[in-house]
Design a protein around this motif. Structure first.
Motif, mmCIF file in Angstrom:
data_model
loop_
_atom_site.group_PDB
_atom_site.id
_atom_site.type_symbol
_atom_site.label_atom_id
_atom_site.label_comp_id
_atom_site.label_asym_id
_atom_site.label_seq_id
_atom_site.Cartn_x
_atom_site.Cartn_y
_atom_site.Cartn_z
ATOM 1 N N ASP A 25 2.066 -46.617 -96.113
ATOM 2 C CA ASP A 25 1.404 -47.004 -94.877
ATOM 3 C C ASP A 25 1.897 -46.034 -93.816
ATOM 4 O O ASP A 25 2.912 -46.274 -93.164
ATOM 5 C CB ASP A 25 1.753 -48.447 -94.520
ATOM 6 C CG ASP A 25 0.930 -48.954 -93.356
ATOM 7 O OD1 ASP A 25 -0.109 -48.343 -93.045
ATOM 8 O OD2 ASP A 25 1.335 -49.959 -92.747
ATOM 9 N N ASP A 60 2.851 -43.781 -90.709
ATOM 10 C CA ASP A 60 2.916 -43.791 -89.252
ATOM 11 C C ASP A 60 2.497 -42.388 -88.822
ATOM 12 O O ASP A 60 3.285 -41.441 -88.909
ATOM 13 C CB ASP A 60 4.342 -44.115 -88.795
ATOM 14 C CG ASP A 60 4.481 -44.090 -87.284
ATOM 15 O OD1 ASP A 60 3.457 -43.848 -86.588
ATOM 16 O OD2 ASP A 60 5.603 -44.303 -86.792
ATOM 17 N N ASP A 88 2.161 -40.940 -86.136
ATOM 18 C CA ASP A 88 2.938 -40.300 -85.074
ATOM 19 C C ASP A 88 4.083 -39.455 -85.628
ATOM 20 O O ASP A 88 4.607 -38.590 -84.933
ATOM 21 C CB ASP A 88 3.497 -41.350 -84.104
ATOM 22 C CG ASP A 88 2.387 -42.017 -83.307
ATOM 23 O OD1 ASP A 88 1.331 -41.368 -83.102
ATOM 24 O OD2 ASP A 88 2.569 -43.182 -82.899
ATOM 25 N N LYS A 89 4.463 -39.704 -86.863
ATOM 26 C CA LYS A 89 5.546 -38.937 -87.492
ATOM 27 C C LYS A 89 5.062 -37.581 -88.019
ATOM 28 O O LYS A 89 5.861 -36.770 -88.463
ATOM 29 C CB LYS A 89 6.173 -39.721 -88.637
ATOM 30 C CG LYS A 89 6.906 -40.963 -88.198
ATOM 31 C CD LYS A 89 7.502 -41.667 -89.389
ATOM 32 C CE LYS A 89 8.243 -42.926 -88.971
ATOM 33 N NZ LYS A 89 8.814 -43.622 -90.130
ATOM 34 N N ARG A 137 -2.755 -34.970 -89.218
ATOM 35 C CA ARG A 137 -3.135 -36.388 -89.134
ATOM 36 C C ARG A 137 -4.504 -36.682 -89.732
ATOM 37 O O ARG A 137 -4.678 -37.692 -90.414
ATOM 38 C CB ARG A 137 -3.067 -36.858 -87.684
ATOM 39 C CG ARG A 137 -1.645 -36.891 -87.176
ATOM 40 C CD ARG A 137 -1.564 -37.289 -85.725
ATOM 41 N NE ARG A 137 -0.181 -37.128 -85.274
ATOM 42 C CZ ARG A 137 0.185 -37.176 -84.027
ATOM 43 N NH1 ARG A 137 -0.711 -37.393 -83.084
ATOM 44 N NH2 ARG A 137 1.450 -37.013 -83.708
#
Length: 155
Positions: A46, A48, A50-51, A57
């Motif tokens: 899952d 993230d 933003d990482k 992305r």
């Protein structure tokens, strides 16, 4: 609705593939695109987002979609395309027996691809090789399209 793809997109994916890259056909748009192994792995979790860097992305979002839907078809990869066999078949296609044997000897053992490349340039048959390889890749691309019931267009 019949699926469609530009055969040049499939051929480009076959030629540019690496062990770390994965090419997919997106059924909804007919596009072919690449996702790296690490992006697929990130999509299995899952993630993230933003990482991850901004440029990565979109691929990770696509990886999540690939894993969770059946809207994508994987193109042939390094495990399905045997470049060594294509190279060996080319050697056997050479009519000059002496040259054929020299090429076959060059592809035995370590450094087969480098030795082969050196020989085709030495004997000025690189155009013949690239035409042969291009036709083999085209055959693979057409077979993949037919197996997946995808209509293809050639430019």
């Amino acid at each position: 609705m019949k699926l469609k793809v530009d055969l040049e997109d499939v051929l480009e994916a076959l030629e540019l593939r690496t062990r770390e890259s994965n090419y997919f056909y997106y059924k909804k748009t007919g596009e072919v695109f690449m996702i790296m192994d690490d992006e697929l792995r990130a999509g299995e979790e899952d993630p993230d987002l933003d990482k991850f860097p901004e440029w990565q992305r979109e691929n990770i979002k696509a990886a999540v979609d690939i894993i969770s839907t059946d809207d994508y078809i994987r193109l042939p990869d390094d495990y399905e395309i045997d470049d060594y066999s294509i190279m060996e078949d080319f050697c056997y296609s050479i009519e000059d027996e002496e040259l054929r044997e020299e090429l076959l000897y060059a592809i035995r053992g370590n450094g087969a691809f480098r030795m082969f490349k050196d020989k085709i340039y030495q004997y000025d048959i690189e155009d013949q090789w690239y035409d042969y390889k291009g036709q083999k890749y085209k055959d693979i691309a057409i077979e993949w399209c037919e197996e997946n019931n995808i209509e293809y267009q050639e430019n």
